[in-house]
Design a protein around this motif. Sequence first.
Motif, PDB file in Angstrom:
ATOM      1  N   ASP A   1       1.763  11.774 -16.465  1.00  0.00           N
ATOM      2  CA  ASP A   1       1.986  11.722 -17.920  1.00  0.00           C
ATOM      3  C   ASP A   1       1.015  12.654 -18.655  1.00  0.00           C
ATOM      4  O   ASP A   1       0.886  12.588 -19.870  1.00  0.00           O
ATOM      5  CB  ASP A   1       1.872  10.282 -18.436  1.00  0.00           C
TER       6      ASP A   1
ATOM      7  N   ALA B   1      -1.894  12.652 -19.484  1.00  0.00           N
ATOM      8  CA  ALA B   1      -3.092  11.926 -19.937  1.00  0.00           C
ATOM      9  C   ALA B   1      -3.931  12.753 -20.915  1.00  0.00           C
ATOM     10  O   ALA B   1      -5.161  12.747 -20.847  1.00  0.00           O
ATOM     11  CB  ALA B   1      -3.940  11.477 -18.744  1.00  0.00           C
ATOM     12  N   LEU B   2      -3.260  13.453 -21.812  1.00  0.00           N
ATOM     13  CA  LEU B   2      -4.012  14.169 -22.852  1.00  0.00           C
ATOM     14  C   LEU B   2      -4.450  13.136 -23.883  1.00  0.00           C
ATOM     15  O   LEU B   2      -3.650  12.287 -24.279  1.00  0.00           O
ATOM     16  CB  LEU B   2      -3.137  15.241 -23.509  1.00  0.00           C
ATOM     17  N   TRP B   3      -5.687  13.225 -24.335  1.00  0.00           N
ATOM     18  CA  TRP B   3      -6.194  12.242 -25.296  1.00  0.00           C
ATOM     19  C   TRP B   3      -5.615  12.560 -26.672  1.00  0.00           C
ATOM     20  O   TRP B   3      -5.925  13.622 -27.255  1.00  0.00           O
ATOM     21  CB  TRP B   3      -7.719  12.259 -25.285  1.00  0.00           C
ATOM     22  N   PRO B   4      -4.780  11.658 -27.203  1.00  0.00           N
ATOM     23  CA  PRO B   4      -3.999  12.007 -28.404  1.00  0.00           C
ATOM     24  C   PRO B   4      -4.835  12.168 -29.665  1.00  0.00           C
ATOM     25  O   PRO B   4      -4.405  12.817 -30.605  1.00  0.00           O
ATOM     26  CB  PRO B   4      -3.034  10.824 -28.551  1.00  0.00           C
TER      27      PRO B   4
ATOM     28  N   MET C   1      -7.721  13.675 -29.836  1.00  0.00           N
ATOM     29  CA  MET C   1      -8.565  14.867 -29.763  1.00  0.00           C
ATOM     30  C   MET C   1      -7.711  16.123 -29.876  1.00  0.00           C
ATOM     31  O   MET C   1      -6.543  16.126 -29.464  1.00  0.00           O
ATOM     32  CB  MET C   1      -9.301  14.910 -28.424  1.00  0.00           C
TER      33      MET C   1
ATOM     34  N   ARG D   1      -7.775  21.703 -19.086  1.00  0.00           N
ATOM     35  CA  ARG D   1      -8.786  20.634 -19.076  1.00  0.00           C
ATOM     36  C   ARG D   1      -9.270  20.368 -17.655  1.00  0.00           C
ATOM     37  O   ARG D   1     -10.448  20.195 -17.412  1.00  0.00           O
ATOM     38  CB  ARG D   1      -8.187  19.362 -19.676  1.00  0.00           C
TER      39      ARG D   1
END
Lengths: 528, 220
Positions: free
Chosen positions: B88, B90-93, B95, B151
């Motif tokens: 998924d 896992a990008l921090w929404p 940031m 990242r």
Amino acid sequence: MQKRLTLIAAAVLLVVIGLLPVLMMVANSFVVDGVFSVAAYRALLASGKQQWVLMGHSLSLSLGVAFFATTVGVPLGLLLGKTDLPFRRTFTILLAVPLLIPPYVIAVAWFAVIGAGGWITRLLPAISHHLSWAFFGLYGCIAVLFTAFVPIVILLTIAYLGAVNPRLEAAGRLVSGWPGVLRRITLPLIAPAIVFAAVLVFLLTLGEVGVPTYLRYSVYPVETLTQFAAFYDFSAATAAAIPLLIVTLAMLTLEYGLLHKQVSELANVTFGVSRAQIELGRWKFPLLAVVLIWALITVALPLAALVAEAPSLTAYAEAFSRASDSILRSLVFAVIGASLLTVLGFFWGYIVHDRTLPFWRGVDALALFLFTLPGTVIGIGLISLWNTPVTNLVYRTPAIIILGYLAQYAVLPTRMTSGILERIPPSLERAARLCGADWFMTLRHIVAPLAIRGLIAVWIVSYVFCLRDLGISMVVYPPGSDTLPVRILTLMANGAPTLLAALCVILVAITLLPLAAAALWLRRKSPL
Amino acid sequence: MSMIELRRVTKDYDGRRVINDVSLKTESGERVVLFGPSGCGKSTVLALIAGLVIPDSGEILINEEVVATTKGNLREPDQRGIGMVFQDLALWPHMTVAENIEFGLRAKHVPPNKRKERVREMIDLVGLGDYLNAKPAELSGGQQQRVALARTLALAPPVVLMDEPLSTLDEALNLQLREEILRLHSDLGFTLVYVTHNREEAQQLGTRIIYLRHGRIEGS
């Protein structure tokens, strides 16, 4: 390791704050003058019929309130959570208001409607005597506590309706109309949650002291309090608290053993999936009228009567001059209690959500048990534990009230935080760990910012419950440290109705105003 | 020298064996694809290598050092030199793109000026120069994939794990990003362990394909 140690420390803290006082209370009930004795229990049993009558009163009251709250709350929950009823969100908020108001304030408000000199008495003097007779006693207690606790059933019904997998209902809709689907699919699926709500209402009613005291209906928890407050017979008070402990444990064991797993599974599997909606068609406006009338009678009418009872600024000025110290103390204690509950509850909720520690179920069960335990019992437990020369610093200061709040209301932040964390994909936390962040850095930079809206809601709910608390504060407050609810209860016996109403309005205002401010602030923030 | 080694690893979930006596070795710089149907245990193997899951038996070695046994992690996930692209993403929404890439560097206490420089390098590497201050929700699927790659690569990990990162993309974008992964691999030389159930993807990306079925290695 950092994570494990922190979570273990948080769990131990819950045991020390909540379980240890209860265990100490049980142990102390077997000690008289420093030696082992069952004299307190002998005295309790010797008091014979009186105790059974009181327990009978408590159980009748609890059963009555649970029955009516479930019978009315489930259909209202269905209407608000499952149909296209207009303004259903507004009604949900409106009907939840009584849950934010202490039940004894609702009793005072209803007295302003149907008591001597109340609105109905003035309008219909012929029935005033009958109404007053019914109000002071079992029926009045059931009516007041029913309106106070019915929002629990409504809100839980709405929440669990949202958890039903819509595909199951869609499959049913292919072969049956909505009435059949509701009867054979939806309601059986949420039945464990409905029973849980009924058990919760039963136990909260069982521990209630404010309303029965005001409406002069003798119940068992008041007996515990009387032993403690009037006779200062601590052994008798602890022994008298044990039957309440047993009833609470029995009900919770039943709920936990038979239903809890199903409720949790229901919640875990499908929360957040968009739900199928029932179109009311030609019933829409008649049902809207029913809900509107219900809201007017149970929420608007008593609140309006309460405000009308203290119509002048002089009443509020007198209320402030008589109780400003209690108001300030209540605010400060509630803010401290809510802040600590939010922080500690975060870790308790994390334990329940994470499930990696073997005792996570124990944390959840203990928190729920403490919530359903009468406040007076927790209060006596706290005194049993902390009233020693070494721990006087806690016992003789408001710290004991705060500890009581933490014990009694631990379940609120625990379950709320666990639900909030459930909505954060685990991969976000894992990605941070793989980037080299330690657990605290992950919590600070990833989890907390994502959960901030929910954590504010946790703080507000904790604040509301700490602010309205009566059971614990009444038993443990140190001399000169009474809270506003305690001051109100004292004035219920001999205070002027105008002063009493003004203090109740102030309590409602300081409960609702921060709530409204936070709601406005949250609305402006972007959702998770 | 072997980069990753699993020695007779098993893992059970709720009494069900999801990884059954798996042993495998990858060499430094190799591109290994774990291939198999859904539920065969591919993602669990990645989680075991990353240290997100602890084996019930066997041991895991990285760079010839034992990092996990049945007793637990001897090296925590952040100490293994592993980067991972999640299914998924896992990008921090909360940031921005830059903050997402910078987070790992902050965690490793890289000085601010070096961090900025590295973020810039990574952004250029994946061709997202104009989106430094955008939030993940403002990006397309392909752009989000690139942020996840940037990242992961910002810390220059010697091992990169990818858990079906292209499974949600349309075919054209999928092809384009495969090329990109191959380019990044050839530029940076990391060891790649890639999970997929797409045969074409497996054949293009792997120098070696390992077939998993019912938690066992059936061949390679």
